[in-house]
Motif scaffolding. Sequence first.
Motif, PDB file in Angstrom:
ATOM      1  N   LYS A  10      10.047  -9.689 -13.295  1.00  0.00           N
ATOM      2  CA  LYS A  10      10.116  -8.382 -12.644  1.00  0.00           C
ATOM      3  C   LYS A  10      10.484  -8.514 -11.170  1.00  0.00           C
ATOM      4  CE  LYS A  10       6.153  -7.463 -15.564  1.00  0.00           C
ATOM      5  NZ  LYS A  10       5.993  -8.908 -15.856  1.00  0.00           N
ATOM      6  N   ILE A  11      11.024  -7.392 -10.689  1.00  0.00           N
ATOM      7  CA  ILE A  11      11.257  -7.209  -9.252  1.00  0.00           C
ATOM      8  C   ILE A  11      10.496  -5.960  -8.834  1.00  0.00           C
ATOM      9  CG2 ILE A  11      12.975  -6.669  -7.474  1.00  0.00           C
ATOM     10  CD1 ILE A  11      15.017  -8.221  -9.091  1.00  0.00           C
ATOM     11  N   TYR A  12       9.657  -6.047  -7.812  1.00  0.00           N
ATOM     12  CA  TYR A  12       8.828  -4.925  -7.355  1.00  0.00           C
ATOM     13  C   TYR A  12       9.417  -4.347  -6.074  1.00  0.00           C
ATOM     14  CZ  TYR A  12       5.332  -6.460 -10.747  1.00  0.00           C
ATOM     15  OH  TYR A  12       4.680  -6.797 -11.895  1.00  0.00           O
ATOM     16  N   LEU A  13       9.559  -3.029  -6.058  1.00  0.00           N
ATOM     17  CA  LEU A  13      10.053  -2.326  -4.886  1.00  0.00           C
ATOM     18  C   LEU A  13       9.131  -1.130  -4.608  1.00  0.00           C
ATOM     19  CD1 LEU A  13      13.878  -2.233  -5.652  1.00  0.00           C
ATOM     20  CD2 LEU A  13      12.694  -3.767  -4.080  1.00  0.00           C
ATOM     21  N   THR A  14       9.000  -0.743  -3.345  1.00  0.00           N
ATOM     22  CA  THR A  14       8.157   0.394  -2.954  1.00  0.00           C
ATOM     23  C   THR A  14       9.035   1.531  -2.427  1.00  0.00           C
ATOM     24  OG1 THR A  14       7.831  -0.509  -0.745  1.00  0.00           O
ATOM     25  CG2 THR A  14       6.198  -1.065  -2.412  1.00  0.00           C
ATOM     26  N   LYS A  15       8.499   2.763  -2.595  1.00  0.00           N
ATOM     27  CA  LYS A  15       9.235   3.955  -2.139  1.00  0.00           C
ATOM     28  C   LYS A  15       8.213   5.042  -1.761  1.00  0.00           C
ATOM     29  CE  LYS A  15      12.689   7.062  -2.073  1.00  0.00           C
ATOM     30  NZ  LYS A  15      13.788   7.058  -1.117  1.00  0.00           N
ATOM     31  N   GLU A  16       8.420   5.678  -0.650  1.00  0.00           N
ATOM     32  CA  GLU A  16       7.526   6.767  -0.226  1.00  0.00           C
ATOM     33  C   GLU A  16       8.058   8.086  -0.777  1.00  0.00           C
ATOM     34  OE1 GLU A  16       5.697   8.774   3.813  1.00  0.00           O
ATOM     35  OE2 GLU A  16       6.514   6.738   3.873  1.00  0.00           O
ATOM     36  N   ILE A  17       7.246   8.679  -1.646  1.00  0.00           N
ATOM     37  CA  ILE A  17       7.631   9.958  -2.273  1.00  0.00           C
ATOM     38  C   ILE A  17       6.479  10.957  -2.074  1.00  0.00           C
ATOM     39  CG2 ILE A  17       8.225  11.121  -4.433  1.00  0.00           C
ATOM     40  CD1 ILE A  17       9.416   8.520  -5.408  1.00  0.00           C
ATOM     41  N   ASP A  18       6.808  12.106  -1.550  1.00  0.00           N
ATOM     42  CA  ASP A  18       5.819  13.154  -1.312  1.00  0.00           C
ATOM     43  C   ASP A  18       4.641  12.637  -0.475  1.00  0.00           C
ATOM     44  OD1 ASP A  18       7.362  14.871  -2.834  1.00  0.00           O
ATOM     45  OD2 ASP A  18       6.259  14.397  -4.695  1.00  0.00           O
TER      46      ASP A  18
END
Length: 637
Positions: free
Chosen positions: A215-223
């Motif tokens: 796996k590759i883990y990525l973060t994202k700011e949503i709401d």
Amino acid sequence: MERLSTPVLVLAGIAIILYLLELFRLIPASLSPAMLWINFLIDFVFLLDLTTKLIILRTKYIKSPWFLIDLVSTLPIISSTIELLGSIGPQLEATRAARGARVARVARVARVARIARVARAAQVAATLQAIRGQSFGKGASAEQDTPSFNRSLMIVIPILLIVFIAVAYFLIQQELNNLQADLSRQVEAAATRADIQRIPQYLNAGQARDPQIEKIYLTKEIDGRTLEFAFSADEAHKRADRTQGLMLIAVLLTTAGVVYMSRSLKTDETKGEEVSILHQFLSPSIVEKIDSNSEVVERFYKQWLSVFFITIQGLSHVTEEDDENIEALALRRRRVMDIVRYQVVEVHSGVVDKFIGDTVMVWLGGPFSVHWKRLASFRERLLVDELEFAEQDIRSVAREIEAIRQKQGVEDEEEHMERLAFLEEIHREVEAKRDALLAKHEEAKRDNPSLQTRLREAVQMYKVQAAKSAVLCCLDIWEEVAKETERNGAFGLSIGVASGSVSIGNFGSTQQIGFTVLGPTVDRAARLEPVATKYGCRLLIDLETYELIKESTDLKFRMLPHIAIENGAAPIATYEPFKRDRVQQEFLDAFHEGVFAMQNYQLDKAIEYFKTADALRDGGDAASLQWAEACETVLQK
């Protein structure tokens, strides 16, 4: 232990093929469990092979480069064991998740080292080739000393393995970085969770917990919330694996090409060395025959040849008197032998059979001679050689059958009967082959009735040419040695020439080739050589040689009184040849008159003629003086 090499090499080949199939994703997912067990069993065999050799061979094996190769070949057991254990149950998920994928992939790359085991195949094949081949008495060692080869393996194999693993790791990281960068751009562009979930590599919660998926883990700011998303790295590994597979195929093809070219070059070099060695012991004509068809050395022939013996006079006596200056004498002798070999081999295409002390044995003619070409085409069209070989095979098998029949009832009756049945079957096959050749032989004669007559004419012409070439060769040698004597004080020669049927073949031992000629013709030539000196002649030829070349326009002959060339044997006719422009006819006439007078018991006249002949020849004639002295002795008695 070498007997285990073949199955291990087969397994190495299978392992490489399976590895390539894995890299190119050609193995169906339904076969994955079976492949885990197959990989594990193959790797376990390699581990068992290594352990067995360590126990049996110990230090000797550890010091050899094969230990390093075998050790590297066992590394994939790490991968296959972890993958197999990881497939058994969820209790090992932590282990698999922590180290399984990374270790497995690095260890799988190590399987390429199994290619090095092919190097052992080359060593085994070379040994087998030496055992099976025509080595002419050079025994093949089952364990060859190859220090340079061993050192190269010790250096090259680790370097290749490290480079391959480093390149494989670099490819994986490069593809992962590219995939991560691409995914980062897509995640950054997504506005909602739904947009991210539509990315093809997106993993749901259940898939994200699967330890078998990289796996590759990525973060994202949503709401206003920072969320972590998991994506499959399988696409990156697929591209990396395909690149590794292509790289491995390139390595295999390059290795195969280099090995093939190296072995071809080594074959040429070895062949050149063998031919060079054979040239030091055999005449070029024999070496050429052996080089074109090694079977020639195992066949025996009955052919018509001219044989002659040449002895350096006085060498043994001088050696006894001046044994401290043996090197100078050897050099003088070598100059004479160089003259002999040049005239025999280079000028007259003959065969220097052997050097025997002060004597050299030579023969000229047969299938090794340029004169044979006159009749070779007729023999080929009439299948003469094939028929002779077939008859020879029939006699050989029949002789073996008779030997076994005489042993019947002694011991191993069953084994003898089995061997006898086998030989009788071969005997029938060879006879059938002979009969088929005879039918073709008769058919060739019917199609061209003149062939047989033309063959007989060619045989007669061949005999004339071979005998004449032998005599001219001896006369040329005598003249060249005479020039050497004037310059450096060499030695005189005595020569005996005889022509007739001889047996040709390898009459040496099992371990040492002895390709030579045997028979009464050889014995006659050997006995004529010392007789020539005894009766004051340079060289003597027998009656058969004389009858063939007596009409030659460039030769003249003097007939000697009949002499016995061995104790108790009947006297025979002998002749001394001369080049026509090197002898006066008056001298020959006077000598012949002396011979006729002596044969008619007119000894006074014989003495007169012999002395006249001596006076007519420049420098005198030793033979004339000897026969005159013999007549005087008889008169005195």
